[in-house]
Design an enzyme around this catalytic site. Structure first.
Site, mmCIF file in Angstrom:
data_model
loop_
_atom_site.group_PDB
_atom_site.id
_atom_site.type_symbol
_atom_site.label_atom_id
_atom_site.label_comp_id
_atom_site.label_asym_id
_atom_site.label_seq_id
_atom_site.Cartn_x
_atom_site.Cartn_y
_atom_site.Cartn_z
ATOM 1 N N THR A 42 13.671 -21.110 22.615
ATOM 2 C CA THR A 42 14.907 -20.688 23.291
ATOM 3 C C THR A 42 15.239 -19.251 22.894
ATOM 4 O O THR A 42 14.711 -18.723 21.917
ATOM 5 C CB THR A 42 16.096 -21.592 22.906
ATOM 6 O OG1 THR A 42 16.316 -21.484 21.486
ATOM 7 C CG2 THR A 42 15.838 -23.037 23.270
ATOM 8 N N ASP A 43 16.127 -18.631 23.664
ATOM 9 C CA ASP A 43 16.626 -17.307 23.305
ATOM 10 C C ASP A 43 18.152 -17.334 23.279
ATOM 11 O O ASP A 43 18.759 -18.389 23.446
ATOM 12 C CB ASP A 43 16.091 -16.236 24.268
ATOM 13 C CG ASP A 43 16.530 -16.472 25.717
ATOM 14 O OD1 ASP A 43 17.628 -17.034 25.942
ATOM 15 O OD2 ASP A 43 15.772 -16.092 26.622
ATOM 16 N N MET A 44 18.770 -16.197 23.028
ATOM 17 C CA MET A 44 20.221 -16.158 22.852
ATOM 18 C C MET A 44 20.996 -16.517 24.118
ATOM 19 O O MET A 44 22.211 -16.731 24.047
ATOM 20 C CB MET A 44 20.654 -14.785 22.328
ATOM 21 C CG MET A 44 20.394 -13.677 23.312
ATOM 22 S SD MET A 44 20.727 -12.031 22.606
ATOM 23 C CE MET A 44 22.522 -12.026 22.593
ATOM 24 N N ALA A 45 20.313 -16.573 25.274
ATOM 25 C CA ALA A 45 20.981 -17.053 26.485
ATOM 26 C C ALA A 45 21.040 -18.582 26.495
ATOM 27 O O ALA A 45 21.607 -19.179 27.415
ATOM 28 C CB ALA A 45 20.268 -16.533 27.738
ATOM 29 N N GLY A 46 20.456 -19.231 25.478
ATOM 30 C CA GLY A 46 20.549 -20.684 25.351
ATOM 31 C C GLY A 46 19.498 -21.426 26.158
ATOM 32 O O GLY A 46 19.550 -22.654 26.272
#
Lengths: 138, 138, 138, 138
Positions: D16-20
């Protein structure tokens, strides 16, 4: 210790490096995958709502010792041991073993801390909720 | 098109695979790094507050063609071209070239859509704000 | 200790996770990048031909302690200290610090062993060649 | 087309990344994992000795279209279709679908070329060996 959770995995091509073996940093992803599978096996998720709080378990200290390199398409198991459960932290130990034999591939530990996420995204450490503790210790 | 942004990079060990070359999936990370450096060069970030909204640019379509493999510690440049700017989307084109010569390493495109993030995390497409459009087209 | 090498870096989007911070496993990639930049700074590469041998420095033990999370686009420095140089091994220490202030982000170590690669890909530990030792200790 | 291979997978935290959501570049790793599982399902490996040659299938063109984001711990399937088999190349198509329903998550393609690796590591394209072609077309 009652828990003795095994996570099975195969080494993927993208996980190898030009030395022809699994890149060392990937072992931490493997430990985390195994830890999360362990949480699911006891009915929890590492990212959870709990009594109205959004809680999580960020890592504060991790380590790994490499004994025998993993090759592409080799299958291996990771044993997950929630070995030391403190008031706010858990130290997981991990043993990587080849699937078909008894060769030790690596050992590692990850110390995680129970935190509450504020709406702002800030993290604050908190006591491990008692039901989670009970599930870990059963 | 006025913009002609160059992003420089070296191929790292962890980015290689057992074939001894940079793993193909990493080229998409490189394109994204270059795109984000481009945004910074025109005064924006790809993750921003804009007029009270939290906006972002998720990818909807990406592609890459590989011409010549990258080796460990090779340095290369990525040219970033915001080539097609629609009402809600931007199609970036990328050219990877070796730093010391003129060999084409790869070409790629990424089509991104301007979205607003709701507090829930949901994304909704929106018109590209006019000042961002102006900065892209200048 | 004479060496005091600093490696500068920005946190990339693909390195963050859903907690909004740089994923912990990436710190090991960062340490390795910094280590390799250090090797280049003293005239070597971590993958090298040396007196007709292909030698390398695989990791045997690594660890990291996390003090303060890194956010997207934050810039930081990694100090590389080749702190303990044995006959066949080197223990590098690392300190991660934010670029604009003095906050300690993380500390880590990586113990690497000097090996010779046979044509078959097999690795055999060997004494660190004297010129490399001299360059490390100068 | 006879082949209709399904690869099952769960979205991991580190993906995952910080955009969820799962970072877009990881979809290419997923496609490759699925492709390699497909090769194993027909009795081959993507890295193989074949009639005394070391052959492989590097990517020359890849693309992905994103329809619906994947979240942490979501399970999904990837359908692998070796859709276009040329003299030296294969174009695989992929469909990502959520496991529990019929939502299309993404579609992609990867065009790979059959190459022979020289001892030097150099790659040279070659005709797909007839037994491999037969296994692909059966």
């Amino acid at each position: 210790m009652v828990h003795n959770f095994l996570y099975k995995r195969i080494a993927q091509f993208a996980e190898t490096d030009m030395a022809g073996i699994v890149h060392f940093a990937n072992y931490f992803r493997f430990m985390e995958e195994a830890e999360h599978a362990f949480w699911r096996s006891i009915g929890y998720s590492v990212v959870m709502e709990h009594a109205g709080l959004r809680i999580g378990f960020p890592r504060v200290k991790v380590e790994c010792e490499y004994k025998s390199p993993l090759l592409f398409e080799e299958s291996f198991c990771i044993r997950v041991i929630p070995g030391r459960i403190g008031e706010k932290s858990i130290r997981f130990s991990f043993e990587f073993v080849r699937s078909d034999e008894t060769t030790l591939v690596a050992t590692g530990t990850m110390t995680v801390v129970c935190v509450e996420f504020a709406a702002s995204g800030e993290m604050k450490s908190m006591l491990i909720p008692s039901d989670i503790r009970a599930a870990l210790e059963q």
